[in-house]
Design an enzyme around this catalytic site. Sequence first.
Site, PDB file in Angstrom:
ATOM      1  N   ARG A 147     -52.462 -39.978  -7.532  1.00 49.83           N
ATOM      2  CA  ARG A 147     -51.038 -39.187  -7.353  1.00 49.83           C
ATOM      3  C   ARG A 147     -51.061 -37.904  -6.795  1.00 49.83           C
ATOM      4  O   ARG A 147     -50.088 -37.205  -6.351  1.00 49.83           O
ATOM      5  CB  ARG A 147     -50.261 -39.364  -8.511  1.00 49.83           C
TER       6      ARG A 147
ATOM      7  N   TYR B 161     -39.911 -40.563 -15.432  1.00 49.07           N
ATOM      8  CA  TYR B 161     -38.763 -40.469 -14.724  1.00 49.07           C
ATOM      9  C   TYR B 161     -37.384 -40.036 -15.328  1.00 49.07           C
ATOM     10  O   TYR B 161     -36.383 -40.213 -14.602  1.00 49.07           O
ATOM     11  CB  TYR B 161     -38.867 -41.551 -13.849  1.00 49.07           C
TER      12      TYR B 161
ATOM     13  N   SER C 147     -41.415 -36.840 -10.871  1.00 47.61           N
ATOM     14  CA  SER C 147     -42.239 -36.855 -12.036  1.00 47.61           C
ATOM     15  C   SER C 147     -43.446 -35.668 -11.689  1.00 47.61           C
ATOM     16  O   SER C 147     -43.470 -35.142 -10.441  1.00 47.61           O
ATOM     17  CB  SER C 147     -43.220 -38.007 -12.307  1.00 47.61           C
TER      18      SER C 147
ATOM     19  N   HIS D 108     -40.923 -34.964  -5.884  1.00 46.64           N
ATOM     20  CA  HIS D 108     -41.075 -36.027  -6.804  1.00 46.64           C
ATOM     21  C   HIS D 108     -40.495 -35.685  -8.279  1.00 46.64           C
ATOM     22  O   HIS D 108     -40.413 -34.394  -8.772  1.00 46.64           O
ATOM     23  CB  HIS D 108     -42.739 -36.077  -6.997  1.00 46.64           C
TER      24      HIS D 108
ATOM     25  N   ASN E  58     -38.577 -38.300  -1.116  1.00 47.70           N
ATOM     26  CA  ASN E  58     -39.212 -38.665  -1.958  1.00 47.70           C
ATOM     27  C   ASN E  58     -39.765 -40.319  -1.697  1.00 47.70           C
ATOM     28  O   ASN E  58     -39.051 -41.215  -1.903  1.00 47.70           O
ATOM     29  CB  ASN E  58     -38.560 -38.846  -3.257  1.00 47.70           C
TER      30      ASN E  58
END
Length: 146
Positions: free
Chosen positions: A112, A24, A103, A101, A75
Amino acid sequence: MRNRVEVMHGVNLDQLGRRDPAHYGGLTFEQLELQISDAAADLGLQTRFFQSNHEGAFVEHLHRLEGLADALVLNPGAWTHYSYAIRDALELTGLPAIEVHLSNVDAREPWRRHSVIRELCVGRVAGKGPDGYREALELLRARLEK
Ligand code: DQA
């Protein structure tokens, strides 16, 4: 031109400065929002921000957007991967939305990789850190200009 963009962050995004910097980066949530609002101002877009760790509050915020926003940057954090409630509320807005996102969700844990909002969004930006929000705003501006 329609230029009102609602930027919505979901669960745990307010803790950004404390989350794994490998995924992040080092920015705090406040710094991220500042960066997004600067990018939006450059692009001639008006932004409003919303963050919640409560799914129902996030859903109700989507309910209340009618007449207040022309587009969305979303997000939802972990809700992205399983919240059909948020998916349904997003559909209700009828607004063009970009899923963002920080990441690279496709290169992390398999769970994910799945997004329940993806098919409702006009675009998706992942793995580009804070710059991904600028890209999302650019995509929306091009769309709103049409
Ligand atoms: C995230 C990715 C999600 O998988 C995670 O649960 C988050 C943040 C991102 O911005 O990379 O909270 O949406």
